[in-house]
Design a protein around this motif. Structure first.
Motif, PDB file in Angstrom:
ATOM      1  N   ILE A  22       0.873  -1.173   0.000  1.00 19.95           N
ATOM      2  CA  ILE A  22       0.000   0.000   0.000  1.00 19.95           C
ATOM      3  C   ILE A  22       0.904   1.214   0.000  1.00 19.95           C
ATOM      4  N   SER A  23       0.899   1.914  -1.099  1.00 18.81           N
ATOM      5  CA  SER A  23       1.749   3.089  -1.207  1.00 18.81           C
ATOM      6  C   SER A  23       0.869   4.297  -1.483  1.00 18.81           C
ATOM      7  N   VAL A  24       1.375   5.434  -1.166  1.00 17.18           N
ATOM      8  CA  VAL A  24       0.619   6.651  -1.424  1.00 17.18           C
ATOM      9  C   VAL A  24       1.210   7.307  -2.655  1.00 17.18           C
ATOM     10  N   SER A  25       0.420   7.387  -3.697  1.00 14.12           N
ATOM     11  CA  SER A  25       0.877   8.108  -4.873  1.00 14.12           C
ATOM     12  C   SER A  25       0.414   9.547  -4.724  1.00 14.12           C
ATOM     13  N   ASN A  26       0.932  10.398  -5.562  1.00  9.60           N
ATOM     14  CA  ASN A  26       0.558  11.800  -5.435  1.00  9.60           C
ATOM     15  C   ASN A  26      -0.856  12.071  -5.946  1.00  9.60           C
ATOM     16  N   ARG A  27      -1.481  11.128  -6.627  1.00  7.38           N
ATOM     17  CA  ARG A  27      -2.820  11.345  -7.165  1.00  7.38           C
ATOM     18  C   ARG A  27      -3.898  10.573  -6.418  1.00  7.38           C
ATOM     19  N   ARG A  28      -3.543   9.562  -5.691  1.00  6.76           N
ATOM     20  CA  ARG A  28      -4.541   8.712  -5.030  1.00  6.76           C
ATOM     21  C   ARG A  28      -4.357   8.758  -3.531  1.00  6.76           C
ATOM     22  N   LYS A  29      -5.446   8.695  -2.826  1.00  4.95           N
ATOM     23  CA  LYS A  29      -5.374   8.667  -1.371  1.00  4.95           C
ATOM     24  C   LYS A  29      -5.180   7.242  -0.899  1.00  4.95           C
ATOM     25  N   ARG A  30      -4.636   7.102   0.278  1.00  2.00           N
ATOM     26  CA  ARG A  30      -4.338   5.780   0.825  1.00  2.00           C
ATOM     27  C   ARG A  30      -5.589   4.908   0.936  1.00  2.00           C
ATOM     28  N   TYR A  31      -6.715   5.482   1.368  1.00  2.00           N
ATOM     29  CA  TYR A  31      -7.922   4.667   1.500  1.00  2.00           C
ATOM     30  C   TYR A  31      -8.338   4.093   0.153  1.00  2.00           C
ATOM     31  N   GLN A  32      -8.085   4.828  -0.947  1.00  2.49           N
ATOM     32  CA  GLN A  32      -8.421   4.323  -2.274  1.00  2.49           C
ATOM     33  C   GLN A  32      -7.542   3.120  -2.639  1.00  2.49           C
ATOM     34  N   GLU A  33      -6.277   3.173  -2.241  1.00  9.32           N
ATOM     35  CA  GLU A  33      -5.373   2.046  -2.488  1.00  9.32           C
ATOM     36  C   GLU A  33      -5.838   0.811  -1.714  1.00  9.32           C
ATOM     37  N   VAL A  34      -6.225   1.006  -0.455  1.00 12.41           N
ATOM     38  CA  VAL A  34      -6.728  -0.101   0.364  1.00 12.41           C
ATOM     39  C   VAL A  34      -8.025  -0.633  -0.238  1.00 12.41           C
ATOM     40  N   ALA A  35      -8.917   0.258  -0.652  1.00 13.13           N
ATOM     41  CA  ALA A  35     -10.186  -0.161  -1.257  1.00 13.13           C
ATOM     42  C   ALA A  35      -9.940  -0.991  -2.517  1.00 13.13           C
ATOM     43  N   ASP A  36      -8.941  -0.610  -3.300  1.00 10.21           N
ATOM     44  CA  ASP A  36      -8.623  -1.367  -4.512  1.00 10.21           C
ATOM     45  C   ASP A  36      -8.184  -2.788  -4.183  1.00 10.21           C
ATOM     46  N   VAL A  37      -7.373  -2.943  -3.142  1.00  8.68           N
ATOM     47  CA  VAL A  37      -6.916  -4.282  -2.745  1.00  8.68           C
ATOM     48  C   VAL A  37      -8.101  -5.121  -2.276  1.00  8.68           C
ATOM     49  N   ILE A  38      -8.961  -4.539  -1.449  1.00 11.11           N
ATOM     50  CA  ILE A  38     -10.130  -5.265  -0.942  1.00 11.11           C
ATOM     51  C   ILE A  38     -11.044  -5.648  -2.103  1.00 11.11           C
ATOM     52  N   ARG A  39     -11.313  -4.688  -2.992  1.00 12.77           N
ATOM     53  CA  ARG A  39     -12.171  -4.953  -4.146  1.00 12.77           C
ATOM     54  C   ARG A  39     -11.597  -6.074  -5.017  1.00 12.77           C
ATOM     55  N   ASP A  40     -10.295  -6.049  -5.245  1.00 12.45           N
ATOM     56  CA  ASP A  40      -9.654  -7.085  -6.062  1.00 12.45           C
ATOM     57  C   ASP A  40      -9.774  -8.460  -5.413  1.00 12.45           C
ATOM     58  N   ARG A  41      -9.647  -8.517  -4.096  1.00 15.33           N
ATOM     59  CA  ARG A  41      -9.788  -9.796  -3.402  1.00 15.33           C
ATOM     60  C   ARG A  41     -11.214 -10.334  -3.515  1.00 15.33           C
ATOM     61  N   ILE A  42     -12.187  -9.449  -3.454  1.00 17.34           N
ATOM     62  CA  ILE A  42     -13.576  -9.872  -3.617  1.00 17.34           C
ATOM     63  C   ILE A  42     -13.801 -10.332  -5.062  1.00 17.34           C
ATOM     64  N   ALA A  43     -13.319  -9.548  -6.024  1.00 21.61           N
ATOM     65  CA  ALA A  43     -13.523  -9.871  -7.440  1.00 21.61           C
ATOM     66  C   ALA A  43     -12.853 -11.189  -7.831  1.00 21.61           C
ATOM     67  N   ARG A  44     -11.685 -11.474  -7.249  1.00 23.91           N
ATOM     68  CA  ARG A  44     -10.965 -12.727  -7.547  1.00 23.91           C
ATOM     69  C   ARG A  44     -11.577 -13.925  -6.838  1.00 23.91           C
ATOM     70  N   GLY A  45     -12.492 -13.691  -5.914  1.00 21.21           N
ATOM     71  CA  GLY A  45     -13.118 -14.787  -5.192  1.00 21.21           C
ATOM     72  C   GLY A  45     -12.361 -15.223  -3.951  1.00 21.21           C
ATOM     73  N   GLU A  46     -11.345 -14.443  -3.570  1.00 20.21           N
ATOM     74  CA  GLU A  46     -10.619 -14.761  -2.333  1.00 20.21           C
ATOM     75  C   GLU A  46     -11.570 -14.679  -1.138  1.00 20.21           C
ATOM     76  N   TRP A  47     -12.499 -13.723  -1.200  1.00 19.97           N
ATOM     77  CA  TRP A  47     -13.578 -13.615  -0.214  1.00 19.97           C
ATOM     78  C   TRP A  47     -14.870 -13.866  -0.968  1.00 19.97           C
ATOM     79  N   GLN A  48     -15.537 -14.933  -0.668  1.00 20.34           N
ATOM     80  CA  GLN A  48     -16.738 -15.360  -1.374  1.00 20.34           C
ATOM     81  C   GLN A  48     -17.915 -14.418  -1.097  1.00 20.34           C
ATOM     82  N   PRO A  49     -18.844 -14.312  -2.076  1.00 13.44           N
ATOM     83  CA  PRO A  49     -20.048 -13.492  -1.843  1.00 13.44           C
ATOM     84  C   PRO A  49     -20.783 -13.950  -0.585  1.00 13.44           C
TER      85      PRO A  49
END
Length: 104
Positions: A22-49
Motif C-alpha cells: 500500500i503506497s501513497v501516490s501523489n494522485r490517489r489517497k491511501r484509503y483508495q489504495e486499500v479499497a482497490d486491494v479489498i475490491r480485487d480480493r472480492i472480485a478474484r473470489g478470495e472472499w466469497q459473496p
C-alpha cells in the motif's frame, strides 16, 4: 519497510513495519489504495459473496495503515455496493451482480 508508531500507544519510539504494497501516490489517497486491494480480493473470489471479510483491525495491521483508513476504504466500497456492513457484526462481500462503479 516503513515506520509507524507502535500499537501500544508509546509516542517516544517508532517501529519498523513491512511494506504491504500500500503506497501513497501523489494522485490517489491511501484509503483508495486499500479499497482497490479489498475490491480485487472480492472480485478474484478470495472472499466469497455473502462471506464476512476480515475486521478493520485485522486489515489495518495487514496493510500497515490506520483503522480510520480502512474504515474509509470500506465506506468507499459500500457506496459502490461491493460490501455491506452490519453494525457490531462486520462487513460482508456482495455478489457481483450488485456491484457498481459509481455511487448513485
Amino acid at each position: 519497510m516503513g515506520l509507524r508508531r507502535p500499537i501500544d500507544g508509546r509516542k517516544d519510539r517508532l517501529v519498523r513495519v513491512p511494506d504491504r504494497g500500500i503506497s501513497v501516490s501523489n494522485r490517489r489517497k491511501r484509503y483508495q489504495e486499500v479499497a482497490d486491494v479489498i475490491r480485487d480480493r472480492i472480485a478474484r473470489g478470495e472472499w466469497q459473496p455473502r462471506s464476512q471479510i476480515p475486521s478493520q483491525v485485522e486489515m489495518a495491521k495487514e496493510f500497515g495503515v490506520s483503522g480510520s483508513t480502512v474504515s474509509d476504504a470500506i465506506a468507499h466500497l459500500r457506496e459502490r455496493r461491493y460490501v455491506w456492513t452490519l453494525p457490531h457484526k462486520g462487513s460482508y462481500a456482495r455478489p457481483a451482480e450488485h456491484w457498481r462503479e459509481e455511487p448513485s
